[in-house]
Design a protein around this motif. Sequence first.
Motif, PDB file in Angstrom:
ATOM      1  N   ALA A  20      -6.070 -43.777 -54.027  1.00  0.00           N
ATOM      2  CA  ALA A  20      -7.483 -43.863 -53.646  1.00  0.00           C
ATOM      3  C   ALA A  20      -8.262 -44.602 -54.730  1.00  0.00           C
ATOM      4  CB  ALA A  20      -8.053 -42.459 -53.432  1.00  0.00           C
ATOM      5  N   LEU A  28      -1.342 -52.303 -52.263  1.00  0.00           N
ATOM      6  CA  LEU A  28      -0.796 -51.006 -52.685  1.00  0.00           C
ATOM      7  C   LEU A  28       0.720 -51.067 -52.582  1.00  0.00           C
ATOM      8  CD1 LEU A  28      -2.994 -48.123 -51.205  1.00  0.00           C
ATOM      9  CD2 LEU A  28      -2.809 -48.880 -53.563  1.00  0.00           C
ATOM     10  N   PHE A  50      -7.693 -43.242 -46.126  1.00  0.00           N
ATOM     11  CA  PHE A  50      -6.336 -42.719 -45.998  1.00  0.00           C
ATOM     12  C   PHE A  50      -6.265 -41.542 -45.026  1.00  0.00           C
ATOM     13  CE2 PHE A  50      -6.863 -44.588 -50.126  1.00  0.00           C
ATOM     14  CZ  PHE A  50      -5.687 -45.287 -50.359  1.00  0.00           C
ATOM     15  N   LEU A  74      -7.795 -56.270 -58.772  1.00  0.00           N
ATOM     16  CA  LEU A  74      -9.095 -55.599 -58.754  1.00  0.00           C
ATOM     17  C   LEU A  74     -10.095 -56.393 -57.917  1.00  0.00           C
ATOM     18  CD1 LEU A  74      -9.393 -54.349 -62.433  1.00  0.00           C
ATOM     19  CD2 LEU A  74      -8.394 -53.231 -60.438  1.00  0.00           C
ATOM     20  N   GLN A 107      -4.284 -39.549 -55.052  1.00  0.00           N
ATOM     21  CA  GLN A 107      -5.433 -39.721 -55.945  1.00  0.00           C
ATOM     22  C   GLN A 107      -5.361 -41.061 -56.670  1.00  0.00           C
ATOM     23  OE1 GLN A 107      -8.156 -37.506 -56.550  1.00  0.00           O
ATOM     24  NE2 GLN A 107      -7.422 -36.671 -54.623  1.00  0.00           N
ATOM     25  N   ASN A 115      -7.987 -38.094 -49.609  1.00  0.00           N
ATOM     26  CA  ASN A 115      -7.877 -38.412 -51.041  1.00  0.00           C
ATOM     27  C   ASN A 115      -9.213 -38.495 -51.753  1.00  0.00           C
ATOM     28  OD1 ASN A 115      -5.174 -38.538 -50.564  1.00  0.00           O
ATOM     29  ND2 ASN A 115      -5.053 -40.769 -50.590  1.00  0.00           N
ATOM     30  N   LEU A 116     -10.141 -37.620 -51.389  1.00  0.00           N
ATOM     31  CA  LEU A 116     -11.390 -37.549 -52.161  1.00  0.00           C
ATOM     32  C   LEU A 116     -11.054 -36.982 -53.534  1.00  0.00           C
ATOM     33  CD1 LEU A 116     -13.972 -36.176 -49.588  1.00  0.00           C
ATOM     34  CD2 LEU A 116     -13.703 -38.520 -50.405  1.00  0.00           C
ATOM     35  N   ASN A 165      -3.998 -54.570 -49.142  1.00  0.00           N
ATOM     36  CA  ASN A 165      -4.738 -54.413 -50.406  1.00  0.00           C
ATOM     37  C   ASN A 165      -3.790 -54.220 -51.602  1.00  0.00           C
ATOM     38  OD1 ASN A 165      -3.986 -51.769 -50.085  1.00  0.00           O
ATOM     39  ND2 ASN A 165      -5.982 -50.915 -50.597  1.00  0.00           N
ATOM     40  N   SER A 210      -7.353 -48.314 -54.765  1.00  0.00           N
ATOM     41  CA  SER A 210      -7.909 -49.100 -53.667  1.00  0.00           C
ATOM     42  C   SER A 210      -9.419 -49.257 -53.819  1.00  0.00           C
ATOM     43  CB  SER A 210      -7.554 -48.490 -52.311  1.00  0.00           C
ATOM     44  OG  SER A 210      -8.180 -47.242 -52.173  1.00  0.00           O
ATOM     45  N   LEU A 211     -10.025 -48.491 -54.735  1.00  0.00           N
ATOM     46  CA  LEU A 211     -11.451 -48.682 -55.028  1.00  0.00           C
ATOM     47  C   LEU A 211     -11.624 -49.587 -56.252  1.00  0.00           C
ATOM     48  CD1 LEU A 211     -12.660 -45.033 -54.428  1.00  0.00           C
ATOM     49  CD2 LEU A 211     -13.464 -47.027 -53.180  1.00  0.00           C
ATOM     50  N   ALA A 212     -10.554 -50.266 -56.632  1.00  0.00           N
ATOM     51  CA  ALA A 212     -10.597 -51.262 -57.704  1.00  0.00           C
ATOM     52  C   ALA A 212     -10.773 -50.661 -59.098  1.00  0.00           C
ATOM     53  CB  ALA A 212     -11.663 -52.331 -57.447  1.00  0.00           C
ATOM     54  N   MET A 234     -10.354 -49.093 -48.202  1.00  0.00           N
ATOM     55  CA  MET A 234      -9.270 -48.394 -47.501  1.00  0.00           C
ATOM     56  C   MET A 234      -9.573 -46.910 -47.364  1.00  0.00           C
ATOM     57  SD  MET A 234      -5.228 -48.703 -48.026  1.00  0.00           S
ATOM     58  CE  MET A 234      -4.122 -48.009 -46.810  1.00  0.00           C
ATOM     59  N   ARG A 242      -9.320 -55.824 -54.292  1.00  0.00           N
ATOM     60  CA  ARG A 242      -9.651 -54.483 -53.794  1.00  0.00           C
ATOM     61  C   ARG A 242     -11.151 -54.261 -53.697  1.00  0.00           C
ATOM     62  NH1 ARG A 242      -4.785 -51.951 -57.289  1.00  0.00           N
ATOM     63  NH2 ARG A 242      -3.158 -52.363 -55.773  1.00  0.00           N
ATOM     64  N   LYS A 243     -11.929 -55.084 -54.394  1.00  0.00           N
ATOM     65  CA  LYS A 243     -13.386 -54.995 -54.200  1.00  0.00           C
ATOM     66  C   LYS A 243     -13.765 -55.490 -52.803  1.00  0.00           C
ATOM     67  CE  LYS A 243     -14.406 -55.530 -59.095  1.00  0.00           C
ATOM     68  NZ  LYS A 243     -14.735 -56.496 -60.140  1.00  0.00           N
ATOM     69  N   SER A 263     -15.748 -45.661 -49.473  1.00  0.00           N
ATOM     70  CA  SER A 263     -15.175 -46.995 -49.392  1.00  0.00           C
ATOM     71  C   SER A 263     -16.259 -48.037 -49.099  1.00  0.00           C
ATOM     72  CB  SER A 263     -14.101 -46.996 -48.305  1.00  0.00           C
ATOM     73  OG  SER A 263     -13.230 -48.046 -48.474  1.00  0.00           O
ATOM     74  N   ARG A 271      -0.977 -51.272 -45.935  1.00  0.00           N
ATOM     75  CA  ARG A 271      -0.980 -51.017 -47.382  1.00  0.00           C
ATOM     76  C   ARG A 271      -0.631 -52.274 -48.185  1.00  0.00           C
ATOM     77  NH1 ARG A 271      -0.206 -45.704 -49.249  1.00  0.00           N
ATOM     78  NH2 ARG A 271       1.337 -46.473 -50.714  1.00  0.00           N
TER      79      ARG A 271
END
Lengths: 292, 251
Positions: free
Chosen positions: A191, B61, B94, B84, A188, B98-99, B59, A194-196, B92, B87-88, B161, B56
């Motif tokens: 996710a 991570l 997964f 940030l 979580q 990971n919703l 971006n 990675s969505l900033a 990504m 990552r815009k 995404s 990974r």
Amino acid sequence: MKYPLQGNTDLAVLKPFNYSPAGSVQDLQFSRWLAEFSPRSLLWLALLACLWPGIVLAQSNYTMAQALDALWRWLPFVVSKGFVLNLVVSFLTMLIGTIAGVILGLGQISPIRAVARTSWFVTQLFRNSPWLVLLFIVMLAFPFEITIGSTVYQIPDWLKAVFGLALPIMANISEIVRGAIQSVPTGQWEAAESLAYTRQQTLWLVILPQCFKRMIPPWMNWYAILTMATPLISLLGVEEIVTLSRQAMEAEDNHPELLVPFFGFALIIFFAYCYPIARYTLRLEKRFAIIQ
Amino acid sequence: MSDTAWTPDQPLVSIRDVHKSFGDLEVLKGVSLDVMKGEVICIIGPSGSGKSTLIRCVNALNTIDRGSIMVEGQEVHDPDLDKLELRKKVGMVFQQYNLFPHKTALENVMMAPLKVLKQPPDEVEKRARALIDRVNLTGKEGAYPGELSGGQQQRVAIARSLAMNPDVMLFDEVTAALDPETVNEVLLAIKDLAQDGMTCILVTHEMGFAREVADHIYFTDRGIIVEHGPPTTFFSEAKDPRTQEFLSQIL
């Protein structure tokens, strides 16, 4: 043996699946213990309290009827002046303890090392200290009055007791918050990252809404423990139910026959208040476990 | 160096001699590859070969120990990097979807553009609905992740995404956790994207899909790229015995 296949086979064996939604956060030992009583035990307790003076002290000239009569006369006073104060103390303590505990819990997961370490230390310190010692320290260390501008505010003893009790509650809520946050899968966080999302956004929009529900049962567990612990403050002279019961007994010439009815009544009223909370806590926990 | 103007004729993602260790375990031992705009590349290889770790790192991570990763001319391996902003540009998806379980499909897609990019709600909602339609989930807007199948969740994750309008998409074994019957619907969604010109980096075990969609395939083993080439030659003319062995087991 329950699972005879285990240990003596090369085949893959499905082990019994233990589902614990939030690890130690859900440790509801107290609520479990309390909720295990049957509702009828309340009745037994009451009966016992009534019979005791009659059985043990039958030869005395102060009878059970007289003792119960005394209790009956003092009951409105003991409840309205005493037990109500216990409840007020429990509410206020929980309020302050929760606010401070949430802040401390968030501090424990702070990316700033110094903040995280300090929060962890404060949490462990107050979580593992005897409540009574904390109470005495706060009672003695706190000023009796505070001057703001030209007005002097007297700080009543019960308010100081609230701060004393709020310390261990704060520390335990801090652990609940930390545990609940850490029970959310790292996926979580990733996710959201990675969505900033910023860390703050991740925490408030993604993580906390998910673990809020998991915090409620252990939070209620601590409320019940706290309520049961409020008579501690009678040792500091706060006029709550136990203090007032003792005063009432003194006013009734300290007959030893009064002890069991008066303290028995205190026991019953705490039980009657906390028992439904414990039952409800366990019900909530089950329900949230299913949703998860 | 990090802010040299990037032009579309340069690689969109440029990975140069990347090293990465977890404690004593060196998972990447000098990996280099380039991805041009609009290109689709697939990274294949046995588990533990470092392929997930590699994407990974793209971006941020994961951090890298040595080497360079440039995304649109910006160095990812830079301590002052604005993660940030990076990552815009880099989306990504997964393996475990990971919703966000407490939000509906539509809200999952809308949240980041609303909260991160601060775009106007009505515009975001319009685009989110279009994206959900694009991954063939019209009618599921109000469903929570727990009410959707794995394949449906993964398609929502793709839409989520895409809602950030990234320049490149990373797919980390996105079909590995799915039931076989739902793998295809997810691959179709990715294929649709690829054909639309989205730059994609996929870590995958779906060889048929790689053959069909990829512009270039990289085979990694124990932290290095053993062999690479376009799908037309990669599968038929693999030279390295490790590649041959892997392909013979998979195909």
